[in-house]
Design an enzyme around this catalytic site. Sequence first.
Site, PDB file in Angstrom:
ATOM      1  N   HIS A 308       3.354   3.558   4.631  1.00  0.00           N
ATOM      2  CA  HIS A 308       2.718   4.277   5.726  1.00  0.00           C
ATOM      3  C   HIS A 308       3.616   5.413   6.157  1.00  0.00           C
ATOM      4  O   HIS A 308       4.840   5.273   6.169  1.00  0.00           O
ATOM      5  CB  HIS A 308       2.453   3.335   6.923  1.00  0.00           C
ATOM      6  CG  HIS A 308       1.410   3.876   7.834  1.00  0.00           C
ATOM      7  ND1 HIS A 308       1.685   4.806   8.803  1.00  0.00           N
ATOM      8  CD2 HIS A 308       0.079   3.655   7.875  1.00  0.00           C
ATOM      9  CE1 HIS A 308       0.564   5.117   9.419  1.00  0.00           C
ATOM     10  NE2 HIS A 308      -0.433   4.444   8.873  1.00  0.00           N
ATOM     11  N   ASP A 365      -4.860  -1.594   5.310  1.00  0.00           N
ATOM     12  CA  ASP A 365      -5.879  -1.693   4.265  1.00  0.00           C
ATOM     13  C   ASP A 365      -5.610  -2.789   3.244  1.00  0.00           C
ATOM     14  O   ASP A 365      -6.451  -3.030   2.378  1.00  0.00           O
ATOM     15  CB  ASP A 365      -5.987  -0.345   3.529  1.00  0.00           C
ATOM     16  CG  ASP A 365      -6.665   0.707   4.388  1.00  0.00           C
ATOM     17  OD1 ASP A 365      -7.616   0.345   5.093  1.00  0.00           O
ATOM     18  OD2 ASP A 365      -6.232   1.873   4.347  1.00  0.00           O
TER      19      ASP A 365
HETATM   20  N1  CMC Z   1       3.521   2.451  -4.012  1.00  0.00           N
HETATM   21  C1  CMC Z   1       4.645   2.889  -4.648  1.00  0.00           C
HETATM   22  N2  CMC Z   1       5.505   3.791  -4.148  1.00  0.00           N
HETATM   23  C2  CMC Z   1       5.199   4.310  -2.956  1.00  0.00           C
HETATM   24  C3  CMC Z   1       4.061   3.917  -2.228  1.00  0.00           C
HETATM   25  C4  CMC Z   1       3.205   2.949  -2.798  1.00  0.00           C
HETATM   26  N3  CMC Z   1       2.123   2.536  -2.149  1.00  0.00           N
HETATM   27  N4  CMC Z   1       4.024   4.596  -1.063  1.00  0.00           N
HETATM   28  C5  CMC Z   1       5.090   5.390  -1.049  1.00  0.00           C
HETATM   29  N5  CMC Z   1       5.820   5.216  -2.199  1.00  0.00           N
HETATM   30  C6  CMC Z   1       7.104   5.853  -2.526  1.00  0.00           C
HETATM   31  C7  CMC Z   1       6.930   7.292  -2.945  1.00  0.00           C
HETATM   32  O1  CMC Z   1       6.743   7.413  -4.341  1.00  0.00           O
HETATM   33  C8  CMC Z   1       8.237   7.902  -2.480  1.00  0.00           C
HETATM   34  O2  CMC Z   1       9.227   7.515  -3.393  1.00  0.00           O
HETATM   35  P1  CMC Z   1      10.477   8.524  -3.689  1.00  0.00           P
HETATM   36  O3  CMC Z   1      11.246   8.599  -2.389  1.00  0.00           O
HETATM   37  O4  CMC Z   1      11.242   7.868  -4.783  1.00  0.00           O
HETATM   38  O5  CMC Z   1       9.887   9.840  -4.082  1.00  0.00           O
HETATM   39  C9  CMC Z   1       8.521   7.159  -1.175  1.00  0.00           C
HETATM   40  O6  CMC Z   1       7.881   5.886  -1.323  1.00  0.00           O
HETATM   41  C10 CMC Z   1       7.990   7.845   0.078  1.00  0.00           C
HETATM   42  O7  CMC Z   1       6.598   8.062  -0.104  1.00  0.00           O
HETATM   43  P2  CMC Z   1       5.817   9.328   0.413  1.00  0.00           P
HETATM   44  O8  CMC Z   1       4.677   9.607  -0.494  1.00  0.00           O
HETATM   45  O9  CMC Z   1       6.769  10.454   0.679  1.00  0.00           O
HETATM   46  O10 CMC Z   1       5.293   8.780   1.817  1.00  0.00           O
HETATM   47  P3  CMC Z   1       4.161   9.418   2.685  1.00  0.00           P
HETATM   48  O11 CMC Z   1       4.497   9.127   4.085  1.00  0.00           O
HETATM   49  O12 CMC Z   1       3.938  10.841   2.328  1.00  0.00           O
HETATM   50  O13 CMC Z   1       2.841   8.608   2.240  1.00  0.00           O
HETATM   51  C11 CMC Z   1       1.168   6.957   2.102  1.00  0.00           C
HETATM   52  C12 CMC Z   1       2.290   7.569   2.959  1.00  0.00           C
HETATM   53  C13 CMC Z   1       0.413   5.949   2.948  1.00  0.00           C
HETATM   54  C14 CMC Z   1       0.190   8.078   1.677  1.00  0.00           C
HETATM   55  C15 CMC Z   1       1.780   6.300   0.871  1.00  0.00           C
HETATM   56  O14 CMC Z   1       2.640   5.256   1.254  1.00  0.00           O
HETATM   57  C16 CMC Z   1       0.739   5.784  -0.105  1.00  0.00           C
HETATM   58  O15 CMC Z   1       0.275   6.541  -0.969  1.00  0.00           O
HETATM   59  N6  CMC Z   1       0.323   4.475   0.026  1.00  0.00           N
HETATM   60  C17 CMC Z   1      -0.761   3.934  -0.796  1.00  0.00           C
HETATM   61  C18 CMC Z   1      -2.115   4.377  -0.227  1.00  0.00           C
HETATM   62  C19 CMC Z   1      -2.462   3.633   1.054  1.00  0.00           C
HETATM   63  O16 CMC Z   1      -2.326   2.425   1.133  1.00  0.00           O
HETATM   64  N7  CMC Z   1      -2.975   4.376   2.044  1.00  0.00           N
HETATM   65  C20 CMC Z   1      -3.423   3.796   3.324  1.00  0.00           C
HETATM   66  C21 CMC Z   1      -2.502   4.137   4.450  1.00  0.00           C
HETATM   67  S1  CMC Z   1      -2.801   3.138   5.933  1.00  0.00           S
HETATM   68  C22 CMC Z   1      -4.408   3.540   6.443  1.00  0.00           C
HETATM   69  C23 CMC Z   1      -4.577   4.961   6.830  1.00  0.00           C
HETATM   70  O17 CMC Z   1      -3.878   5.463   7.701  1.00  0.00           O
HETATM   71  O18 CMC Z   1      -5.459   5.581   6.247  1.00  0.00           O
END
Ligand code: CMC
Length: 431
Positions: A308, A365
Site C-alpha cells: 500500500h 483487497d
Molecule cells: N508484490 C511485489 N512487490 C511489490 C508489491 C507487490 N504487491 N507492491 C510493491 N512491491 C515492491 C515494488 O516492486 C518496489 O520494489 P523496489 O523497491 O525493489 O523497486 C517496492 O515494493 C515499492 O513499491 P512501489 O510500487 O513503489 O509502491 P507504491 O506505493 O507505488 O504502490 C501499490 C502501491 C498498492 C500500487 C503496490 O503495492 C501494488 O502494486 N500492490 C498490488 C496491487 C494492489 O493490491 N492494489 C490495491 C491497493 S489497496 C486498495 C486501494 O487503495 O485501491
Amino acid sequence: MSERNATLIVEDATYTLPIIEGSEKEKAIDVRSLLKDSGHITLDSGFMNTGACQSNITFLDGKKGILNYRGYPIEELAERCSFVEVAYLLLHGELPNRQELNEFRALLARYALLHEDMIHFFDHFPPNASPMSILSTMINVLCNYYPEMTAQPDPYEAFIATAARLMSKIRTIAAFSYKKSIGHPLVYPRADLSYCGNFLNMMFDRPVIPYVVQPEVVATLNKLLILHADHEQNCSTSTVRMVGSAGVNLYASISAGISALWGPLHGGANQAVIEMLEAIHRDNNDFGKYIAKAKDRNDPFRLSGFGHRVYKTFDPRAAIIKKACHQTLAALNVDDPLLDIALKLEEIARNDDYFISRNLYPNVDFYSGIIYRAMRIPTNMFPVMFALGRLPGWMSHWHEMMQDPDTKIGRPRQIYTGPAQRPFVPLHERE
Ligand code: CMC
C-alpha cells in the site's frame, strides 16, 4: 505568514514557506508561492509526498494503521454501524439520529428506480462487457435523465438529494447489469428491504427460486461497504476531485472515479487477487513460483492484494476483513480452497525478507474477494462492489472541493524533457 515556517535555500536565494498543521498534527510545507517567488516548481511523480487539498473527511496514519472517518475509528464504525449510517456520516459530517437516518433511508427508497428508457442501454452492451465499463457509462448517462437538483432552494439539500439518487441508483445499475449478463429478468428494487438487502435481492431473486435475504450476508456486506467507503486522497477520489475541479457535474465526476478505480493496482485488485489465487490452485499450489515471480524485477507480476502506498505496518481494514472472511465462510458453511491458499501465501510473504523489508502486507483487497465469492458475487463484479462502497466518499470529497474557496482547477506542472526549440523543416527537405 503562519506561526511556523520552513526555510528553503535554492542556489543563493532563501525562501520562507509557511508550515500548515492538520487537526491530528500532520504537517505540510505550503509551496504555493514558490513558483512565483523562485521560478521553481516541485516535482513529485505519483504524488508520493504532495498534498492536493485540506480535507475534514478522513484521517489516516499509515505508520500506526489508523483510519478514521470524520473522527470515528473504522473499527467501531465497521462493528456498530450500517453502511447507510456511515454514508450519512461522510456526506453530512455527523452521525444521524434516528429521525435523520429514517429520512435518509426514505430518500434512498424513493430514488431506487431507473428510468425505463435507461434499461434499453443494457441491451446494447456486448454479452461479455465489463461490469465496470457498464457502471461508469450508466452513471454518466444518469445526468441526462436526472439533472442535478440545483434548482432547489437550499444548495446543500440539492446536493444531498442528488447524492441519494446516485447512491440508490448505483446498486440498481450494478444488479441490472448482472441480470442482463446472465439473461435473467430484472428484479426491481423494494422499499421494504434494507440498502444491502435490496441489492442482494435484485442480484439473486429469480421468478422460480425466490431469494431469501440472509442476515449474515447483509451484515457482512454492510461491513465491506463501510470499510471501502472512504480513503482520503486515493487515485479514484483524486480523480473525482480533479475532474470536478473543471466544474463538471457530480455524475460525470463519479463516472471518472469509477474508471480510475477499475485498475488492478486500485479497486481492480480484489478481482486480480482471486485470479492469482485460482492460478496458484491450478498450478498445484506452487507458491514458490509465484513468490519468485513477484520478487523478480524483470517480471511485471506482483502479489495482488499486497502493499500500500500509505500503510507501512498494517492496513486496519485488512485485519477486519480477514476476521470477517473466516466468520462469513463459517456462517454460510462454505469451504473455499482459495482461503487456504491465501492464508498460506500471506504466511510465506510475511516471513520473506523481500516483503518484510518493503513493508508489504495484505491490504483491504486480499481477503475481500473470498467473501464476495462466498456470497456468490461473480468475480468480474468485485470492483463494482468496491465502487458501491466508495461512492459516499467520492461524493463527500466532490462536495467539499466545490465548497472550498481555495479550490482551483487541477493543473499539475511538468519538467519538459523533449527536444529544445528548433527550426521547422519543410516536408520537401525531410529526406
Ligand atoms: N508484490 C511485489 N512487490 C511489490 C508489491 C507487490 N504487491 N507492491 C510493491 N512491491 C515492491 C515494488 O516492486 C518496489 O520494489 P523496489 O523497491 O525493489 O523497486 C517496492 O515494493 C515499492 O513499491 P512501489 O510500487 O513503489 O509502491 P507504491 O506505493 O507505488 O504502490 C501499490 C502501491 C498498492 C500500487 C503496490 O503495492 C501494488 O502494486 N500492490 C498490488 C496491487 C494492489 O493490491 N492494489 C490495491 C491497493 S489497496 C486498495 C486501494 O487503495 O485501491
